[in-house]
Design an enzyme around this catalytic site. Structure first.
Site, PDB file in Angstrom:
ATOM      1  N   GLU A 110       0.857  -1.183   0.053  1.00 20.24           N
ATOM      2  CA  GLU A 110      -0.038  -0.110  -0.034  1.00 20.24           C
ATOM      3  C   GLU A 110       1.007   1.389   0.118  1.00 20.24           C
ATOM      4  O   GLU A 110       2.090   1.055   0.522  1.00 20.24           O
ATOM      5  CB  GLU A 110      -0.683   0.051   1.331  1.00 20.24           C
ATOM      6  CG  GLU A 110      -1.997  -1.072   1.135  1.00 20.24           C
ATOM      7  CD  GLU A 110      -2.582  -1.059   2.513  1.00 20.24           C
ATOM      8  OE1 GLU A 110      -4.036  -1.165   2.349  1.00 20.24           O
ATOM      9  OE2 GLU A 110      -2.221  -0.988   3.383  1.00 20.24           O
ATOM     10  N   CYS A 123       3.619   8.668   0.942  1.00 20.18           N
ATOM     11  CA  CYS A 123       3.978   7.499   2.009  1.00 20.18           C
ATOM     12  C   CYS A 123       4.421   6.178   1.107  1.00 20.18           C
ATOM     13  O   CYS A 123       3.352   5.504   0.793  1.00 20.18           O
ATOM     14  CB  CYS A 123       3.239   7.426   3.349  1.00 20.18           C
ATOM     15  SG  CYS A 123       3.775   6.079   4.377  1.00 20.18           S
ATOM     16  N   CYS A 130       6.955  -7.170   6.661  1.00 19.12           N
ATOM     17  CA  CYS A 130       8.308  -6.406   7.093  1.00 19.12           C
ATOM     18  C   CYS A 130       8.567  -7.671   8.129  1.00 19.12           C
ATOM     19  O   CYS A 130       7.693  -8.221   8.753  1.00 19.12           O
ATOM     20  CB  CYS A 130       7.672  -5.132   7.976  1.00 19.12           C
ATOM     21  SG  CYS A 130       9.144  -4.223   8.781  1.00 19.12           S
ATOM     22  N   CYS A 134       7.731  -5.560  14.980  1.00 19.28           N
ATOM     23  CA  CYS A 134       7.162  -4.658  16.088  1.00 19.28           C
ATOM     24  C   CYS A 134       5.708  -5.209  16.576  1.00 19.28           C
ATOM     25  O   CYS A 134       4.952  -4.978  15.633  1.00 19.28           O
ATOM     26  CB  CYS A 134       7.413  -3.256  15.707  1.00 19.28           C
ATOM     27  SG  CYS A 134       8.943  -2.720  15.312  1.00 19.28           S
ATOM     28  N   CYS A 137       2.625  -2.769  15.404  1.00 20.79           N
ATOM     29  CA  CYS A 137       2.324  -2.306  14.023  1.00 20.79           C
ATOM     30  C   CYS A 137       1.840  -3.212  13.137  1.00 20.79           C
ATOM     31  O   CYS A 137       2.154  -4.657  13.140  1.00 20.79           O
ATOM     32  CB  CYS A 137       3.996  -2.137  13.570  1.00 20.79           C
ATOM     33  SG  CYS A 137       3.929  -1.813  11.613  1.00 20.79           S
ATOM     34  N   CYS A 389      -0.069   5.896  10.187  1.00 16.81           N
ATOM     35  CA  CYS A 389       1.003   5.202  10.285  1.00 16.81           C
ATOM     36  C   CYS A 389       0.792   3.736  11.140  1.00 16.81           C
ATOM     37  O   CYS A 389       0.031   3.855  12.060  1.00 16.81           O
ATOM     38  CB  CYS A 389       1.957   5.776  11.621  1.00 16.81           C
ATOM     39  SG  CYS A 389       2.486   7.495  10.839  1.00 16.81           S
TER      40      CYS A 389
HETATM   41  N1  SAH Z   1      10.140   0.090   9.183  1.00 15.73           N
HETATM   42  C1  SAH Z   1      10.083   1.818   9.437  1.00 15.73           C
HETATM   43  C2  SAH Z   1       9.119   2.455   8.791  1.00 15.73           C
HETATM   44  C3  SAH Z   1       7.867   1.829   9.388  1.00 15.73           C
HETATM   45  S1  SAH Z   1       6.532   2.753   9.503  1.00 15.73           S
HETATM   46  C4  SAH Z   1      10.280   1.870  11.001  1.00 15.73           C
HETATM   47  O1  SAH Z   1       9.948   1.217  11.680  1.00 15.73           O
HETATM   48  O2  SAH Z   1      10.646   3.195  11.038  1.00 15.73           O
HETATM   49  C5  SAH Z   1       6.422   4.390  10.090  1.00 15.73           C
HETATM   50  C6  SAH Z   1       6.345   4.596  11.709  1.00 15.73           C
HETATM   51  O3  SAH Z   1       5.044   4.258  12.174  1.00 15.73           O
HETATM   52  C7  SAH Z   1       7.403   4.060  12.675  1.00 15.73           C
HETATM   53  O4  SAH Z   1       8.074   4.989  13.637  1.00 15.73           O
HETATM   54  C8  SAH Z   1       6.575   3.084  13.316  1.00 15.73           C
HETATM   55  O5  SAH Z   1       6.975   2.420  14.449  1.00 15.73           O
HETATM   56  C9  SAH Z   1       5.201   3.685  13.344  1.00 15.73           C
HETATM   57  N2  SAH Z   1       4.147   3.109  13.762  1.00 15.73           N
HETATM   58  C10 SAH Z   1       4.020   1.570  13.318  1.00 15.73           C
HETATM   59  N3  SAH Z   1       2.827   1.010  13.924  1.00 15.73           N
HETATM   60  C11 SAH Z   1       2.222   2.278  14.522  1.00 15.73           C
HETATM   61  C12 SAH Z   1       1.050   2.196  15.068  1.00 15.73           C
HETATM   62  N4  SAH Z   1       0.266   1.278  15.243  1.00 15.73           N
HETATM   63  N5  SAH Z   1       0.673   3.466  16.007  1.00 15.73           N
HETATM   64  C13 SAH Z   1       1.602   4.494  15.589  1.00 15.73           C
HETATM   65  N6  SAH Z   1       2.623   4.384  15.039  1.00 15.73           N
HETATM   66  C14 SAH Z   1       3.272   3.156  14.364  1.00 15.73           C
END
Ligand code: SAH
Length: 399
Positions: A110, A123, A130, A134, A137, A389
């Site tokens: 996406e 974005c 991935c 985490c 996420c 995000c």
């Molecule tokens: N892998 C990269 C890019 C991922 S997404 C990274 O981790 O930085 C970009 C941001 O969104 C990251 O800071 C990630 O931690 C955050 N993110 C992921 N899941 C989220 C959620 N459920 N709520 C808020 N932020 C989130």
């Protein structure tokens, strides 16, 4: 013993054929060589690039200055369709648009376009899925499918840049888009803007690698994509390096390497906790590279590039939002070339976690600012369409 699922950057779960080669995979010399290998005059490479990067034309049929026979040959070899839109959703009065793409092998990714009064940001995803796992996420839940190719990344941007140039974003996007619960569910699913909502041409200005995937785990292709995005037209899209943000969980060797690329991009570091005990859980790669090491790499990046590092911190109720953690974070960052971007957690389906209450968030901000650390709270753009995000989880909406 702690498990370290991330030590070796994860192998794709299922092997698939590489994506077809595309113009955007190649630098100008590579394009000329590819065109010559087809028996075509090498200036055709420049014509193709002018269409694709300069005019944002992705459809070979519209490249009418190239004779039809040559065009067919060139298009078959250099302009294969990489992304097929499966679904498009819009919200925020048309200022946020999310597209779900199917790739050549059926993998889903996406990307999200966000129009603001002063800029238009896309974005992008750098991987299908991935491997960083985490737990908060959505993308992290399904694991890694595969790396995207350079052109699969670039084409997401070119597609949205074309859309913005054709007036797909409204002229005055709504400001202050923190949506309340009463506004949830008003997303106009699957709708494109009608003619009455057509805005005027806008130039796509910013790209954030904050979609699906860990960009630094797909290092070479991401760097290549950044070069394509920032090389002046017609060699590339001509975006400013300063308007590109690469976000990472903190892969320290790759961060050091990035610092040496001579690119003035913004680095975003997903910290989410100032202490190893909690970060080990929230960002499992912390078991390999801990908070002090990852921050050192961030300061190296800042020193080499002169760019302020963005520290990303998802505010999770009763998990990482305590005043003492704000104070600890403030001590770690005070005096550094950094600012904190707090992200209200977007709870993912089935998650036990929720966003911090606003008063808790305000106190967190207050303490960081008191420590001299510039701090902002990210808007919740795209929430209604799971485009915010960490909400990108294409596998779950597969059709
Ligand atoms: N892998 C990269 C890019 C991922 S997404 C990274 O981790 O930085 C970009 C941001 O969104 C990251 O800071 C990630 O931690 C955050 N993110 C992921 N899941 C989220 C959620 N459920 N709520 C808020 N932020 C989130």
């Amino acid at each position: 013993m702690t498990t370290l699922p991330l030590l070796d950057l994860p192998a794709p779960r299922r092997r698939s054929a590489r994506p077809p080669q595309h113009l955007a995979d190649l630098d100008p010399a590579g394009r000329r060589a590819a065109v010559a290998a087809l028996g075509e005059k090498d200036f055709r490479a420049g014509q193709l690039a002018t269409h694709y990067f300069g005019r944002l034309v992705r459809d070979p049929a519209a490249m009418t200055d190239i004779p039809a026979a040559a065009r067919d040959r060139l298009a078959a070899a250099l302009l294969p369709r990489l992304l097929s839109p499966v679904r498009e959703q819009t919200c925020d009065g048309g200022a946020t648009r999310k597209t779900l793409w199917r790739l050549h092998d059926g993998a889903l990714v996406e990307s999200v376009l966000m129009g603001y009064p002063d800029r238009a940001t896309v974005c992008v995803s750098s991987q299908a899925g991935c491997g960083m796992a985490c737990p908060f996420c959505a993308t992290g839940q399904a694991g890694l499918t595969r790396n995207l190719s350079t052109a699969e990344i670039v084409d997401q941007v070119v597609w949205f840049a074309g859309l913005a140039a054709r007036g797909a974003l409204p002229d005055s996007p709504p400001r202050g888009l923190a949506l309340g619960p009463d506004q949830q569910g008003s997303a106009r699913r699957g709708l494109a803007l009608g003619p009455d909502q057509q805005g005027s041409a806008r130039r796509l200005s910013h790209v954030v690698f904050m979609g699906m995937g860990e960009p630094l785990a797909n290092y070479a292709r991401v760097i290549d994509a950044v070069r394509r995005l920032t090389d002046p037209a017609p060699d590339g899209l001509g975006l400013s390096q300063r308007h590109i943000t690469v976000s990472t969980v903190g892969l320290v060797p790759a961060m050091h390497r990035l610092a040496g690329e001579n690119l003035a991009m913004t680095l975003a570091l997903s910290l989410h906790a100032p202490d190893d005990e909690l970060r080990d859980e929230l960002v499992p790669v912390n078991q390999r590279w801990q908070v002090d090491e990852v921050l050192d790499a961030a300061w190296t990046y800042a020193a080499r590039t002169g760019r302020r590092v963005s520290i990303e911190y998802a505010m999770i109720r009763d998990v990482n939002d305590q005043p003492w953690r704000a104070d600890l974070l403030g001590r770690l960052l005070a005096g550094r070339l950094a600012h904190v971007n707090l992200i209200p957690l977007n709870p993912t389906p089935g998650s036990r976690w929720d966003a911090s209450p606003k008063p808790v968030e305000r106190e967190f901000v207050r303490r960081l600012r008191a420590a001299g650390v510039p701090t902002t709270v990210r808007d919740t753009r795209g929430r209604e369409i799971d485009g915010a995000c960490g909400q990108l989880a294409a596998a779950e909406v597969a059709q």
